[in-house]
Design a protein around this motif. Structure first.
Motif: not given
Length: 402
Positions: A222-229, A276-279
């Motif tokens: 997920y690009w949102v998670y990837r960008s945040f990480m 937890v959201l992306f999990e």
């Protein structure tokens, strides 16, 4: 009676085969003949550690130290146990004692580097890895540690080279494959990371280290998670003072530029609930559900449960405008997400985890009291709810700045 070292070849063979229960039996037989053998006690501590018998393992390691205070491996065994028990200060003290007694053991530097890495001391972790490699240039674990430290310092090319070096020495090691996966993940190569984690789990299906990495790699799709990480990894290269300054500075900017509030709130939400959201999103696919651990699934259930309570309260409030206490119920459910997520981040059973847990229980009690008073249409409900909000804000700031 056999010579005190006659048992060592058998025990070492069993340990190399990961037959820790059988090795423990051999060691207990030796200790029945010589209960004052520090080597046997220290090795038994390691066997018990691998069987997750931490309390007994610690007793054996401490007994070995008592019998032979100059025996460096006993301190190393104790450091491993303290590390597994999530007591980093005690682990660091033990491994430093082992190094003081024998500064030429690469394994000791490997553990020291792991402790430094986990505490966010990237340069110290890098130094430990380099010192250890100076003693054993073919130590795959140290190459992997070297790569992780370089990745966390924002040096992706050097990190990738170090990860390849680790694989050249131990490509068939689950731990080495997992380390390479984490390096790929931390240098923004999620597809490559996924391949390494899958191989690590093929080599050792029980590896929690690899499974955690696999879940992270799946979330990174997920690009949102990837960008945040990517931001999280970048901020990890900064000092604690600079990170705290950024956090407080962002809050001050929002106070004077309210139009940025939605961006700030989205960042705060991701800071607390991205995992937890992306999990929870991973549970949509069968492969994602299998990748999650029982603990991650349990956290997802708790997260979704509180969101459902909040949504239910709002739905009732909208359907029945005069329904008392439903708006309070929704806000209390959302507020309790913060102590819940804060407790998840801490190692279970530690004093910090206990404090966070009790703080969460306290906030829940105050919040539910405000809801009950609101349902009864008592004016004091607002005051109690305000106390809940203040407590939640204090918890959030204390945790964020810890």
């Amino acid at each position: 009676m056999e010579n005190t070292t006659d048992y060592l070849p058998r025990v070492q063979l069993l340990l190399s085969q990961n037959r820790h229960a059988h090795a423990a039996q051999e060691l207990r037989r030796q200790l029945a003949q010589d209960p004052h053998d520090p080597v046997a006690h220290a090795l038994l501590a390691v066997c018990l550690l691998e069987q997750e018998q931490l309390a007994e393992a610690q007793s054996e390691a401490e007994l070995a130290i008592h019998l032979a205070p100059e025996y460096d491996f006993a301190f190393y065994a104790l450091a491993l146990i303290e590390h597994r028990a999530h007591r980093p200060k005690q682990a660091l003290a033990a491994i430093n004692e082992a190094l003081a007694l024998d500064p030429n053991d690469a394994d000791y530097y490997h553990l020291l580097g792991q402790l430094r890495l986990q505490s966010g001391q990237w340069q110290a972790a890098l130094q430990a890895a380099q010192t250890g490699l100076g003693l054993d240039a073919e130590h795959a674990g140290l190459h992997g540690l070297h790569a992780r430290a370089l990745a966390r310092q924002g040096r992706p090319d050097e990190a990738s080279h170090a990860a390849r070096s680790a694989l050249s020495y131990a490509a068939s090691s689950s731990s080495t494959q997992a380390q390479a996966g984490w390096v790929a993940l931390e240098t923004n190569r999620p597809k490559e990371a996924l391949e390494h984690f899958r191989e690590a789990l093929r080599l050792d299906p029980e590896s929690d280290f690899a499974r955690e990495g696999l879940v992270e790699a799946l979330k990174a799709r997920y690009w949102v998670y990837r960008s945040f990480m990517r931001f999280v990894y970048w901020s990890g290269t900064l000092s604690d003072g600079v990170r705290r300054g950024m956090f407080l500075g962002a809050w001050l900017v929002v106070r004077f530029v309210p139009v940025l509030l939605p961006i700030y709130l989205a960042f705060v939400f991701m800071s607390w609930f991205s995992d937890v959201l992306f999990e929870s999103l991973l549970r949509i696919s069968a492969y994602g559900r299998m990748a999650l651990t029982d603990r991650q699934t349990r956290h997802s259930n708790q997260f979704l449960g509180l969101l459902a309570v909040a949504a239910g309260g709002l739905a009732v409030r909208l359907a029945v405008p005069g329904a008392p206490g439903m708006d309070l119920l929704a806000m209390v459910a959302l507020g309790l997400l913060f102590p819940l997520a804060g407790t998840w981040r801490l190692p279970a059973g530690t004093p910090a985890w206990q404090r966070s847990r009790w703080a969460g229980f306290g906030l829940a009690a105050v919040g539910l009291l405000s809801v009950a008073l609101g349902v009864m249409n008592l004016a004091v409900a607002g005051t109690v709810f305000l106390a809940f909000v203040v407590g939640a804000v204090i918890y959030t700031w204390v945790f964020a700045l810890r």
